[in-house]
Design a protein around this motif. Structure first.
Motif, PDB file in Angstrom:
ATOM      1  N   ASP B  96       0.855  -1.188   0.000  1.00 46.33           N
ATOM      2  CA  ASP B  96       0.000   0.000   0.000  1.00 46.33           C
ATOM      3  C   ASP B  96       0.887   1.233   0.000  1.00 46.33           C
ATOM      4  O   ASP B  96       1.671   1.445   0.914  1.00 46.33           O
ATOM      5  CB  ASP B  96      -0.904  -0.006   1.233  1.00 46.33           C
ATOM      6  N   GLY B  98      -0.146   4.241   0.143  1.00 48.50           N
ATOM      7  CA  GLY B  98      -0.825   5.383   0.729  1.00 48.50           C
ATOM      8  C   GLY B  98      -2.002   5.829  -0.105  1.00 48.50           C
ATOM      9  O   GLY B  98      -2.253   5.296  -1.182  1.00 48.50           O
ATOM     10  N   PRO B  99      -2.753   6.793   0.425  1.00 47.58           N
ATOM     11  CA  PRO B  99      -3.999   7.178  -0.238  1.00 47.58           C
ATOM     12  C   PRO B  99      -3.753   7.909  -1.553  1.00 47.58           C
ATOM     13  O   PRO B  99      -2.790   8.674  -1.689  1.00 47.58           O
ATOM     14  CB  PRO B  99      -4.660   8.100   0.784  1.00 47.58           C
ATOM     15  N   TRP B 100      -4.606   7.639  -2.504  1.00 51.06           N
ATOM     16  CA  TRP B 100      -4.595   8.401  -3.761  1.00 51.06           C
ATOM     17  C   TRP B 100      -5.563   9.569  -3.613  1.00 51.06           C
ATOM     18  O   TRP B 100      -5.177  10.727  -3.673  1.00 51.06           O
ATOM     19  CB  TRP B 100      -4.962   7.482  -4.910  1.00 51.06           C
ATOM     20  N   SER B 102      -9.527  10.608  -1.470  1.00 52.18           N
ATOM     21  CA  SER B 102     -10.696  10.136  -0.752  1.00 52.18           C
ATOM     22  C   SER B 102     -11.766  11.212  -0.839  1.00 52.18           C
ATOM     23  O   SER B 102     -11.484  12.402  -0.737  1.00 52.18           O
ATOM     24  CB  SER B 102     -10.353   9.830   0.700  1.00 52.18           C
ATOM     25  N   ASP B 107     -12.422   5.881  -0.385  1.00 50.56           N
ATOM     26  CA  ASP B 107     -11.036   6.044   0.026  1.00 50.56           C
ATOM     27  C   ASP B 107     -10.183   5.157  -0.874  1.00 50.56           C
ATOM     28  O   ASP B 107     -10.092   3.953  -0.659  1.00 50.56           O
ATOM     29  CB  ASP B 107     -10.901   5.657   1.508  1.00 50.56           C
ATOM     30  N   HIS B 109      -6.750   3.885  -2.471  1.00 51.82           N
ATOM     31  CA  HIS B 109      -5.327   3.804  -2.166  1.00 51.82           C
ATOM     32  C   HIS B 109      -4.550   3.332  -3.380  1.00 51.82           C
ATOM     33  O   HIS B 109      -5.066   2.618  -4.220  1.00 51.82           O
ATOM     34  CB  HIS B 109      -5.087   2.814  -1.013  1.00 51.82           C
ATOM     35  N   TRP B 110      -3.286   3.727  -3.412  1.00 52.93           N
ATOM     36  CA  TRP B 110      -2.354   3.130  -4.367  1.00 52.93           C
ATOM     37  C   TRP B 110      -1.946   1.781  -3.793  1.00 52.93           C
ATOM     38  O   TRP B 110      -0.862   1.639  -3.232  1.00 52.93           O
ATOM     39  CB  TRP B 110      -1.114   3.988  -4.548  1.00 52.93           C
ATOM     40  N   SER B 111      -2.819   0.816  -3.941  1.00 54.75           N
ATOM     41  CA  SER B 111      -2.502  -0.459  -3.309  1.00 54.75           C
ATOM     42  C   SER B 111      -2.474  -1.566  -4.361  1.00 54.75           C
ATOM     43  O   SER B 111      -3.343  -1.632  -5.230  1.00 54.75           O
ATOM     44  CB  SER B 111      -3.536  -0.775  -2.230  1.00 54.75           C
ATOM     45  N   ASP B 168      -7.378  -2.337  -5.833  1.00 48.82           N
ATOM     46  CA  ASP B 168      -8.575  -1.506  -5.739  1.00 48.82           C
ATOM     47  C   ASP B 168      -9.239  -1.463  -7.109  1.00 48.82           C
ATOM     48  O   ASP B 168      -8.554  -1.359  -8.128  1.00 48.82           O
ATOM     49  CB  ASP B 168      -8.168  -0.103  -5.298  1.00 48.82           C
ATOM     50  N   ASP B 234     -12.092  -2.228  -2.366  1.00 44.68           N
ATOM     51  CA  ASP B 234     -10.935  -3.081  -2.108  1.00 44.68           C
ATOM     52  C   ASP B 234     -11.253  -4.506  -2.558  1.00 44.68           C
ATOM     53  O   ASP B 234     -12.176  -5.146  -2.047  1.00 44.68           O
ATOM     54  CB  ASP B 234     -10.616  -3.040  -0.610  1.00 44.68           C
TER      55      ASP B 234
END
Lengths: 100, 670
Positions: B96, B98-100, B102, B107, B109-111, B168, B234
């Motif tokens: 992860d 962190g957030p892209w 929200s 929300d 994330h760059w996950s 995501d 997710d």
């Protein structure tokens, strides 16, 4: 004592002579002299009213106008010299470049 | 190896895209300057090889960047795979960044993640992709846009890897759109040719329709998850929360998402872009339009399978669309006269098989067909590309034939034959294994209509594959001059052909069906993703022997029919038998779908646009013209008092003064 109307009539006459000269004459010097004539016509009117109402504001303005007119004459004559050097003439109608 | 290394899998090709893009830009700028300087020079021959291929030094650098980085990314992928195979190894890796963004409850994330499904996709994309990159060195060597080509191809790889590694759904959509853009850029790679540029545009526009469905599906999914309090995109959490969806909602979401898959994977009714996409360079057809991008729809449906399973109608629809598409595309492939078009229609048909497998709840078989298809269809395209390259860009079957007798093309011919027979589904090549598994699954799942479609398609597939093989290589050359000047494929093309040939033969062994005494290792590997019982033996189809027998019989029949008809040099590529001309023309014209769309969609829209354009244009023009007229007239009047003479200005001044005086006297103001 000559009534104020007399002075004002002279003033008006001088002003219109000046205005006519400004519009009708083509020689730059004559045009400048006509402007001076109008200025002085106005000066005369100022002084007349100043005297009539017993207030000095008019006379102060006249002194101011004389000073400004002197400065104006100095600048204007210098410009006339330059214009003459450029075109070898004093005919105002020749100086029409602003239109182009 | 740390989990964060999985980022390198897509960052390496991205780096390649950036570097090659920079080179391509600087080459283009340099080239723009050079002709201006040398245009007047009497001899242009002294100024290096700018006309054909790029400068040799630039070509070496571009090749190194563009090919080594994908191979490096493939190596990392294999390392992760090896790690997953360890008994104690985790089958799920996530990173992860962190957030892209929200917004509201959303929300994103760059996950990224690697689970068995993702790693399979990553390995297919990077491994087959790397060899196609290698092949491109030879295929594109003489092209002026060499660096640009590799920049696009690397970028495609990066986007595709983001698609399959995204954790995501929103991030998956980023990759989804990214591969669409690269597809557009590479179809229209030779954009000086307006037909090719239009083909790229068509692919993009048709895909927009599908993407719109995908987006709506995402929105609806979000909206219907809001009552749960924790709506999420997710992909690892979704299976846990979607059970709250009601049947109709799940059906709507599943079908909307499927619209996206239909667009990307070229199923009816959005299949029309894929045949035209053959305008791009052949390695692009192999990589994007056969092995990877077009399978994104299959991947997506497999990934979202929990939603499909909540609905009673979604999967049957998927199966029916897949079956009809498979049959329709196979009939069209039978009648095409352009080597790449046959393979393109074959791709559409094979994608139909994958969707049939998904509809039978056999996601593992669908994904496995995706894998084997990547090998044998990639090989099909690459060997066809080798033929095209050898014949100086000729793609029409009417000028081929007899190429088996050309000694330079022996290797190509063998690769082509392996690809054609694997595509046909001949025992025991990879195409047979994966296709038979699908047909068995369909039979096992009690889907008689789809089963009939699958069988019919199996027959036609064998027929058109062998027809193509024979039309290219058998008999006498229809264009002897072209055949004489044919040349060998370069070393890079030969390596790629060799590797994929081996793959097309042996990959099937990974999932040899249980009915034939296999272990189905591949399905077992994927089982955790699809919620199947881990370690349990697959349920064999009771009539497996009969089903496999019928399938094989149909395949052999198709091969035999094609052999009997096309083994001699066919004088014409038209209808093969008397009395079939009408049907053949119908197939050759692709069931008139393009014509139908032209009449129902394209032309009305164009007419409407033309109408709007005319109406609004004339209205806006009239308004603008009226203002212009007003100013023009006004200016003409005002010009008259602008004499340039001091005296006339003075006169106006005096008049003005008089006017003020008169006003003052008349109104009595002081």
């Amino acid at each position: 004592m000559i009534p104020a109307a007399g002075y004002l009539m002279v003033s008006a006459a001088l002003f219109f002579i000046g205005a006519a000269g400004f519009v009708a004459r083509r020689n730059l010097f004559t045009v400048l002299m006509s402007i001076e004539l109008m200025l002085n016509a106005v000066n005369l009117a100022f002084v007349t009213f100043s005297r009539q109402w017993g207030q000095y504001g008019g006379q102060i303005i006249v002194l101011l106008v004389i000073a400004v007119a002197a400065a104006e004459a100095a600048v204007a004559l210098a410009l006339v010299v330059l214009l003459f050097r450029n075109k070898e003439t004093l005919d105002v109608d020749v100086f029409g470049q602003m239109r182009e | 190896m740390s989990q964060s290394w999985l980022l390198a899998i897509f960052l390496l090709p991205l780096l390649g895209a950036v570097l090659n893009g920079a080179i391509a830009l600087s080459v283009a700028m340099a080239r723009r300057r050079v002709p201006a300087a040398t245009a007047g020079a009497a001899d242009g021959s002294t100024h290096g090889p700018t006309l054909g291929g790029p400068h040799p030094a630039i070509r070496s650098v571009v090749s190194l960047i563009g090919v080594l980085l994908p191979f490096a990314s493939a190596a990392i992928g294999w390392a992760f795979f090896a790690q997953m195979l360890q008994p104690a190894g985790s089958r799920l890796m996530t990173v992860d960044l962190g957030p892209w963004f929200s917004a509201g409850g959303l929300d994103v994330h760059w996950s990224f993640m690697l689970d068995p499904l993702s790693i399979v996709m990553v390995l297919v994309v990077t491994t087959v992709g790397s060899f196609i990159h290698l092949y491109s060195i030879g295929y594109m060597a003489e092209d002026a846009g060499y660096a640009r080509y590799f920049a696009y191809l690397n970028l495609f790889l990066a986007a595709m890897l983001v698609l399959v590694m995204a954790r995501d759904l929103v991030l998956m959509f980023v990759g989804w759109e990214g591969v669409g853009v690269c597809s557009y850029l590479l179809i229209g790679f030779w954009f000086e040719d307006s037909v090719k540029a239009t083909a790229g545009l068509k692919a993009f526009v048709v895909n927009r329709v599908g993407d719109f469905g995908f987006l709506l599906g995402m929105f609806l999914l979000w909206w219907s998850l809001v009552p749960t309090g924790g709506p999420t995109f997710d992909l690892l959490k979704l299976p846990g929360v979607v059970s709250v969806l009601s049947g109709p909602t799940a059906t709507a979401i599943a079908l909307l998402l499927f619209v996206g898959a239909v667009g990307k994977s070229a199923q009816i009714p959005l299949h029309v872009w894929l045949p035209d996409a053959m305008a791009g360079p052949t390695p692009v057809s192999a990589l994007i339009h056969a092995a990877t991008m077009v399978t994104a729809g299959v991947y997506m449906v497999s990934r979202m399978h929990v939603i499909y399973e909540l609905s009673h109608y979604a999967l049957p629809v998927v199966g029916l669309i897949g079956g009809v598409t498979a049959l329709m595309a196979a009939t069209v492939a039978c009648a095409q006269t352009n080597i790449k078009r046959v393979i393109a229609w074959s791709t559409i048909s094979q994608l139909g098989y994958m969707f049939m497998a998904l509809a039978a709840n056999s996601y593992g078989y669908g994904i496995f067909h995706l894998v084997t298809h990547a090998f044998f269809k990639g090989l099909f395209f690459l060997s066809a590309g080798a033929v095209i390259h050898a014949l100086h860009g000729e793609e029409e079957l009417s000028r081929m034939g007899g190429l088996w007798k050309v000694p330079q093309l022996k290797g190509t011919a063998i690769a082509f034959a392996i690809a054609a027979l694997a595509n046909a589904g001949l025992v025991p090549l990879s195409g047979f294994v994966s296709k038979d598994a699908i047909i068995l699954a369909v039979a096992n799942h009690q889907m008689p209509v789809v089963l009939a479609l699958a069988w019919l398609t199996a027959f036609l597939t064998a027929f058109y594959s062998v027809r193509l093989l024979l039309l290219v290589f058998a008999g006498d050359a229809r264009d002897p001059h072209l055949a004489e000047t044919a040349h060998k494929p370069g070393w890079s093309m030969s390596i790629a052909l060799g590797f994929l040939s081996i793959g097309a033969v042996v990959v099937g062994g990974l999932n040899w069906p249980a009915e034939l005494g296999g272990q189905e290792w591949f399905s077992a590997f994927l089982a955790p993703v699809f919620g199947g019982p881990v370690g349990a033996p697959p349920v064999p189809e009771p009539h497996a022997g009969a089903v496999v027998g019928i399938t094989t019989g149909l395949v052999l029949l198709g091969i035999l029919v094609a052999w009997l008809r096309y083994r001699e040099p066919a004088p014409t590529l038209g209808a093969p038998w008397r009395g079939t001309r009408a049907v053949w023309t119908f197939f050759w014209r692709k069931w008139y779908v393009d014509e139908l769309y032209g009449a129902v969609v394209v032309r009305p829209v164009l007419a409407l646009a033309q109408g709007f354009s005319t109406a609004f244009d004339s209205f806006l023009d009239a308004v603008a013209d009226a203002f212009a007229e007003i100013y023009d007239r006004g200016a003409r009047v005002v010009r008259l008092i602008e004499t340039g003479r001091v005296r006339s200005y003075g006169f106006v001044m005096v008049l003005g003064t008089l006017a003020l005086l008169v006003v003052a006297v008349v109104t009595g103001r002081r």
